[in-house]
Design a protein around this motif. Structure first.
Motif, PDB file in Angstrom:
ATOM      1  N   TYR A 239       0.830  -1.214   0.000  1.00 23.79           N
ATOM      2  CA  TYR A 239       0.000   0.000   0.000  1.00 23.79           C
ATOM      3  C   TYR A 239       0.862   1.261   0.000  1.00 23.79           C
ATOM      4  N   PHE A 240       1.893   1.280   0.839  1.00 25.06           N
ATOM      5  CA  PHE A 240       2.759   2.454   0.969  1.00 25.06           C
ATOM      6  C   PHE A 240       3.383   2.829  -0.373  1.00 25.06           C
ATOM      7  N   LYS A 241       3.754   1.827  -1.144  1.00 25.19           N
ATOM      8  CA  LYS A 241       4.418   2.080  -2.428  1.00 25.19           C
ATOM      9  C   LYS A 241       3.511   2.793  -3.425  1.00 25.19           C
ATOM     10  N   THR A 242       2.203   2.696  -3.235  1.00 25.78           N
ATOM     11  CA  THR A 242       1.276   3.326  -4.186  1.00 25.78           C
ATOM     12  C   THR A 242       1.097   4.821  -3.921  1.00 25.78           C
ATOM     13  N   LEU A 243       1.550   5.290  -2.777  1.00 24.22           N
ATOM     14  CA  LEU A 243       1.315   6.677  -2.386  1.00 24.22           C
ATOM     15  C   LEU A 243       2.260   7.625  -3.118  1.00 24.22           C
ATOM     16  N   SER A 244       1.862   8.862  -3.231  1.00 26.77           N
ATOM     17  CA  SER A 244       2.709   9.871  -3.845  1.00 26.77           C
ATOM     18  C   SER A 244       3.934  10.135  -2.967  1.00 26.77           C
ATOM     19  N   TYR A 245       4.929  10.759  -3.554  1.00 28.06           N
ATOM     20  CA  TYR A 245       6.157  11.067  -2.816  1.00 28.06           C
ATOM     21  C   TYR A 245       5.853  11.890  -1.569  1.00 28.06           C
ATOM     22  N   ASP A 353       9.135  -1.673  -7.698  1.00 25.79           N
ATOM     23  CA  ASP A 353       8.484  -2.623  -6.799  1.00 25.79           C
ATOM     24  C   ASP A 353       9.324  -3.871  -6.530  1.00 25.79           C
ATOM     25  N   ALA A 354      10.356  -4.104  -7.316  1.00 27.65           N
ATOM     26  CA  ALA A 354      11.246  -5.247  -7.094  1.00 27.65           C
ATOM     27  C   ALA A 354      12.548  -4.820  -6.426  1.00 27.65           C
ATOM     28  N   TYR A 355      12.573  -3.603  -5.880  1.00 23.44           N
ATOM     29  CA  TYR A 355      13.733  -3.050  -5.164  1.00 23.44           C
ATOM     30  C   TYR A 355      14.934  -2.812  -6.078  1.00 23.44           C
ATOM     31  N   ARG A 356      14.634  -2.586  -7.360  1.00 25.81           N
ATOM     32  CA  ARG A 356      15.676  -2.229  -8.316  1.00 25.81           C
ATOM     33  C   ARG A 356      15.820  -0.712  -8.360  1.00 25.81           C
ATOM     34  N   ILE A 357      17.045  -0.236  -8.287  1.00 29.45           N
ATOM     35  CA  ILE A 357      17.291   1.186  -8.470  1.00 29.45           C
ATOM     36  C   ILE A 357      16.975   1.550  -9.919  1.00 29.45           C
ATOM     37  N   THR A 420      -8.140  -2.662  -5.416  1.00 33.01           N
ATOM     38  CA  THR A 420      -7.235  -2.491  -6.539  1.00 33.01           C
ATOM     39  C   THR A 420      -6.497  -1.185  -6.357  1.00 33.01           C
ATOM     40  N   GLN A 421      -5.209  -1.256  -6.105  1.00 31.11           N
ATOM     41  CA  GLN A 421      -4.402  -0.074  -5.838  1.00 31.11           C
ATOM     42  C   GLN A 421      -3.684   0.369  -7.105  1.00 31.11           C
ATOM     43  N   LYS A 422      -3.745   1.647  -7.353  1.00 31.47           N
ATOM     44  CA  LYS A 422      -3.025   2.210  -8.495  1.00 31.47           C
ATOM     45  C   LYS A 422      -1.848   3.013  -7.986  1.00 31.47           C
ATOM     46  N   SER A 423      -0.715   2.845  -8.660  1.00 32.74           N
ATOM     47  CA  SER A 423       0.482   3.534  -8.211  1.00 32.74           C
ATOM     48  C   SER A 423       0.336   5.024  -8.276  1.00 32.74           C
ATOM     49  N   GLY A 424       0.831   5.698  -7.214  1.00 35.21           N
ATOM     50  CA  GLY A 424       0.794   7.159  -7.182  1.00 35.21           C
ATOM     51  C   GLY A 424       2.141   7.780  -7.363  1.00 35.21           C
ATOM     52  N   LYS A 425       3.119   6.959  -7.759  1.00 37.60           N
ATOM     53  CA  LYS A 425       4.475   7.492  -7.941  1.00 37.60           C
ATOM     54  C   LYS A 425       4.575   8.296  -9.209  1.00 37.60           C
TER      55      LYS A 425
END
Length: 425
Positions: A239-245, A353-357, A420-425
């Motif tokens: 969930y946290f990853k979907t939030l804006s910066y 999302d896979a921890y890739r820079i 259904t979460q949509k990315s906010g990045k």
């Protein structure tokens, strides 16, 4: 000349990369892990007698991914003939010293872990990472896993000296600290509390004055509610990853108490010690004060400011312990790549999302990061249990197949308004 090419090279062997190495051991991946230290040793300056991890033993190096692994903490206890002793110990938490011994036991069984081996340079050449080891040996890897951890953070105006140390080195300097006439501990987290308690118990034997200061509004207890702990779950991280910066940044501040609070048992032990000492009058040589930031140190005086009153004052102290946290340790070779990387701000690089820079050239060979993850994983970035989930994701990505099943809906709460979460990045 034929080159030996590893599928992955882990740089740094702390608990995160050690867990990665243990999980990779049972796969077909060709992996190597490099560490400049001679052997595994986890925060030796904070291995205080009686101190425990703040997470249950299930958050060992591998259990959340594979409870049948030979590298579980329970198997360590079995092999060391300590299983019954731990059973009668009747605690979920592992003593910190024993966790260190457990990790050493795991590291000693992994041929992929190379100690006394420093990655002195890394370059991206023709789709491979060229790694220089100890300035002389060269190895190649398709992917890098950056696990260089953290380094001590000092407040502005402070420099490490014989009389000013970071909490990370407390035990190495404890004897010298106790030769002082006045010791000040600075910080509001678990490390500060444990050090203050240790010095408080031994105060009479050495005759020093003891102070405990923090800029925080108070000495807060770690969230121990069962529902409250669910922010340390794969579901919350997703969930946290979907939030804006901006929202993620704000959330880090809002959830700070979940990561940096003090265990109830430690706070109770401190209060009980103070109470018993107060039966014949409060000890005038023990000073505890929140709302106070330290601004400098010289000539046996700690410069302080009570920020709520905006009042400055000096506190006598000829020894200072700064339990002021840590910051990411990014090696020089990585910093030289700064312009090739996409950044969220001046501190945090972008991580998918896979921890890739995220690289500007969209390369197919990646640097996965186990450090500097607060903006990618939230308050759970340094949680030992969730590090196993992170390692599962990374190993699956490198292998290109599901080596480890990733369970969903692991907690009772739902954090998003929509399933259904949509990315906010």
């Amino acid at each position: 000349m034929k080159k030996d090419i590893y599928d992955m090279c882990g740089i740094g062997i702390g608990p995160f990369n050690l867990g990665m190495a243990a999980l990779a051991e049972g796969t077909a991946l060709n992996a190597v892990f490099l560490e400049k230290k001679e052997a595994f040793d986890w925060h030796p300056g904070m291995l205080l007698n009686g101190s425990d991890l703040q997470v249950p033993f299930l958050a060992d190096l591998v259990t959340f991914a594979d409870p049948t692994s030979p590298f579980t903490f329970l198997n360590y206890l079995h092999q060391k003939n300590r299983l019954y002793a731990f059973f009668f110990f009747q605690r979920l938490e592992i003593p910190r010293r024993e966790y260190n011994e457990y990790a050493k036991w795991v590291a000693g069984q992994l041929s992929s872990c190379r100690f006394s081996s420093e990655a002195t340079d890394v370059q991206y050449v023709d789709g491979l990472y060229k790694i220089t080891v100890n300035q002389s040996e060269t190895i190649y890897a398709r992917h890098i896993v950056l696990g260089t951890g953290t380094k001590p953070m000092l407040p502005p105006g402070f420099h490490v000296s014989e009389d000013v140390i970071h909490s990370n080195f407390f035990l190495q300097h404890k004897a010298h600290l106790q030769t002082g006439s006045s010791i000040a501990v600075v910080g509001s987290g678990q490390s500060a509390a444990e050090i203050f308690l240790e010095l408080l118990k031994e105060k009479e034997a050495h005759g020093y004055t003891l102070s405990w200061l923090t800029r925080a509004p108070g000495f807060s207890q770690l969230e121990s509610g069962k529902l409250g702990q669910e922010v340390f779950s794969p579901d919350y991280v997703s969930y946290f990853k979907t939030l804006s910066y901006e929202t993620r940044k704000q959330s880090l501040d809002e959830l700070e108490h979940l990561r940096n609070g003090i265990d109830e048992a430690t706070l109770k032990a401190i209060y009980d010690e103070l109470y018993h000492r107060s039966i014949y009058g409060k000890d005038p040589h023990v000073h505890i004060q929140p709302l106070t930031e330290v601004t400098g140190f010289e000539s046996g005086q700690l410069h302080c400011r009570q920020w709520q009153e905006d009042t400055s004052f000096d506190l006598p102290a000829d020894r200072v312990v700064l339990a002021t946290g840590y910051k990411p340790h990014l090696p020089d070779w990585f910093r030289r790549m700064k312009e090739e990387i996409c950044w969220e701000d001046d501190t945090y690089f972008q991580i998918d999302d896979a921890y890739r820079i995220v690289w500007k050239d969209n390369r197919d060979n990646h640097v996965f990061s186990l450090t500097n993850l607060e903006m990618a994983s939230g308050t759970a970035a340094t949680n030992l249990g969730l590090s196993v989930r992170r390692n599962q994701v990374i190993l699956n990505t490198i292998a290109g197949e599901e080596l480890f099943q990733l369970e969903q809906e692991t907690v009772f709460q739902r954090f998003s308004a929509s399933p259904t979460q949509k990315s906010g990045k």
